[in-house]
Structures are given as structure tokens and as C-alpha cells.
Design an enzyme around this catalytic site. Structure first.
Site, PDB file in Angstrom:
ATOM      1  CB  CYS A 131       3.032  -2.393   8.174  1.00 25.74           C
ATOM      2  SG  CYS A 131       3.085  -2.899   6.118  1.00 25.74           S
ATOM      3  CB  CYS A 132      -1.812   0.510   7.140  1.00 24.14           C
ATOM      4  SG  CYS A 132      -2.140  -1.224   7.511  1.00 24.14           S
ATOM      5  CB  CYS A 212      -0.927  -4.778   0.859  1.00 26.81           C
ATOM      6  SG  CYS A 212      -1.054  -3.324   1.171  1.00 26.81           S
ATOM      7  CB  CYS A 215      -2.916  -7.006   5.184  1.00 25.14           C
ATOM      8  SG  CYS A 215      -2.017  -7.353   6.036  1.00 25.14           S
ATOM      9  CB  CYS A 238      -5.442   0.889   5.343  1.00 25.43           C
ATOM     10  SG  CYS A 238      -5.951   2.134   4.222  1.00 25.43           S
TER      11      CYS A 238
END
Length: 246
Positions: A131-132, A212, A215, A238
Site C-alpha cells: 500500500c505504501c 494515513c 495506519c 512507509c
């Protein structure tokens, strides 16, 4: 501490390996003040080849203030991941106006990448590293393409992998300047107080570091500043500071 002058700027050339450039600069600037580091970066790299990357997070206004006092036209790259708190987006707009920032570039992940790899928007849970990567690392790689160096707001007191960071380091074939590497929390608070800077809206709610939404959680007593990031996981970064955006 004098800012790097033209003599060293000429010595640190494109023909010199980036790692050697970083070592020379770090030796000279390891005790420099944040404004001196930013001024030196401008002299060595040039305005057109230098960018500052900011999350517009809980302590970002301090470095942005230092940069704006040196040169408010330095490009500022902001990674708009699609998962940010509304308070962060509002804070970005407040600081742009307050500090007179003239070139803030909001960079988003590619829509086709999101549709292909995170269509259900659950990647943050199943694979936060992936995702990062698609929401931060890859967009930053695109954004940094025109630049030879960048400025980060990391501090040693944040702990983890940041505890021993240099003031200047090699990041692939780019230089990375960390003007706040040696700064203390008290010194950051002093910058806010002297300039009457507004704090990120979530600080009052117990967030000492904001990323985000999925998280990020409030920092607990006794934790380091980034203790609320990726809670319950071994992940602490990240990736933009551990993966070279070549």
C-alpha cells in the site's frame, strides 16, 4: 557555522560519486543550523534541482518555516495518498497561505495502479508495505525525477531507523538533506512559538505523528513520537526513506 560557499560547491560536482558528496557535506554540516543546511543545499545543488518533501504533519510547519525564510520558491512535494485525514489537507492549505509557499506540488498515486492493485481499498490491511509503495514510494519517485537532491523533515529523536541519521546522506544518485536531524523537541516548539505557527489540528487529540488514517493512532504515554504509526506491526517506515526513489 558558515554556509557552504562556492569553493566546496565547485568541488562537489556531478563527477564525484554521490556517496562521497554526501560524506563531504555531512562532515561540513553536521553541526550546522537548519537554515544553514537549507542554504547550503541551495548553493550546492541549485534552486531548480532541489525539492523539499513534506507530509504537512504534526511538526512540519517548523521546517517549512525555516525553508520559507531562506527561499519560499523551493518546490515542496506533498504526497496525497488518498487516505489522508481531512485535517491534514486543511492544514496543508493553511500553511501554504500562512508561510507564503509558492510551489507546493500535491502528488497522487496513479488511478490505474489503484484500480489494478487496490480496487477494494483494503491493501493497507492485507499488505501495508505494498500500500505504501503504490501510494507513496512510486508517486515520490515520479515527483523527484527532475531533482538532484531533496530535503526531509526527519529527526533523530523520532527513534527507530532515524536515531542515527546523518545531516546529509546519499539516496541513490540523489543527495538527501536532513536539516532537523539533530534538533530537539524543545527547539521545534521554540520555532512554533517564535513564529506563532499553528499546530496540526490532531495534535490536541493526542496524535504526535500523523500519516494515513487507517495506519495512524494516538501516541500512548511513554512511546516515541512515531509509536502510533502501524500499531501492532513491525513496520515503522512507509518506505520513502528506506527505498531509494531512483
Amino acid at each position: 557555522m558558515a554556509v557552504i560557499g562556492s569553493g566546496l560547491s565547485e568541488f562537489v560536482t556531478d563527477e564525484t560519486a554521490t556517496a562521497k558528496k554526501a560524506a563531504v557535506l555531512d562532515e561540513v554540516l553536521h553541526q550546522a543550523t537548519p537554515p544553514e543546511v537549507v542554504e547550503s543545499a541551495l548553493r550546492v545543488v541549485g534552486r531548480d534541482r532541489l525539492a523539499l518533501v513534506s507530509s504537512f504533519g504534526t511538526e512540519s510547519a517548523a521546517l517549512l518555516k525555516v525553508m520559507a525564510d531562506v527561499d519560499p520558491t523551493i518546490p515542496v512535494i506533498f504526497l496525497d495518498t488518498g487516505w489522508l485525514f481531512e485535517e491534514t489537507l486543511s492544514y496543508r492549505n493553511t500553511l501554504i497561505e500562512r508561510l507564503g509557499l509558492r510551489d507546493v506540488r500535491s502528488v497522487k498515486p496513479l488511478e490505474e495502479t489503484l484500480q489494478r492493485q487496490d480496487a477494494d481499498k483494503e491493501l493497507w490491511f492485507s499488505d501495508p508495505d505494498a500500500c505504501c509503495r503504490i501510494r507513496k514510494v512510486e508517486p515520490l519517485k515520479r515527483a523527484l525525477a527532475p531533482f538532484d537532491a531533496w530535503i526531509s523533515g526527519r529527526k533523530r529523536f523520532q527513534g527507530g531507523l532515524r536515531a542515527a541519521m546523518p545531516v546529509v546522506e546519499a539516496d541513490g544518485d540523489r543527495l538527501k538533506f536532513n536539516p532537523f536531524a539533530t534538533i530537539s523537541p524543545a527547539e521545534i516548539e521554540a520555532i512554533y512559538a517564535a513564529a506563532e505557527l499553528p499546530w496540526h489540528p490532531l495534535v490536541a487529540s493526542g496524535f504526535r505523528s500523523v500519516g494515513c488514517m487507517p495506519c495512524t493512532s494516538r501516541t500512548l504515554p511513554g512511546e516515541d513520537a512515531r509509536g502510533g504509526r502501524w500499531r501492532g506491526r513491525s513496520k515503522t517506515e512507509c518506505g520513502i526513506h528506506t527505498v531509494t526513489p531512483a
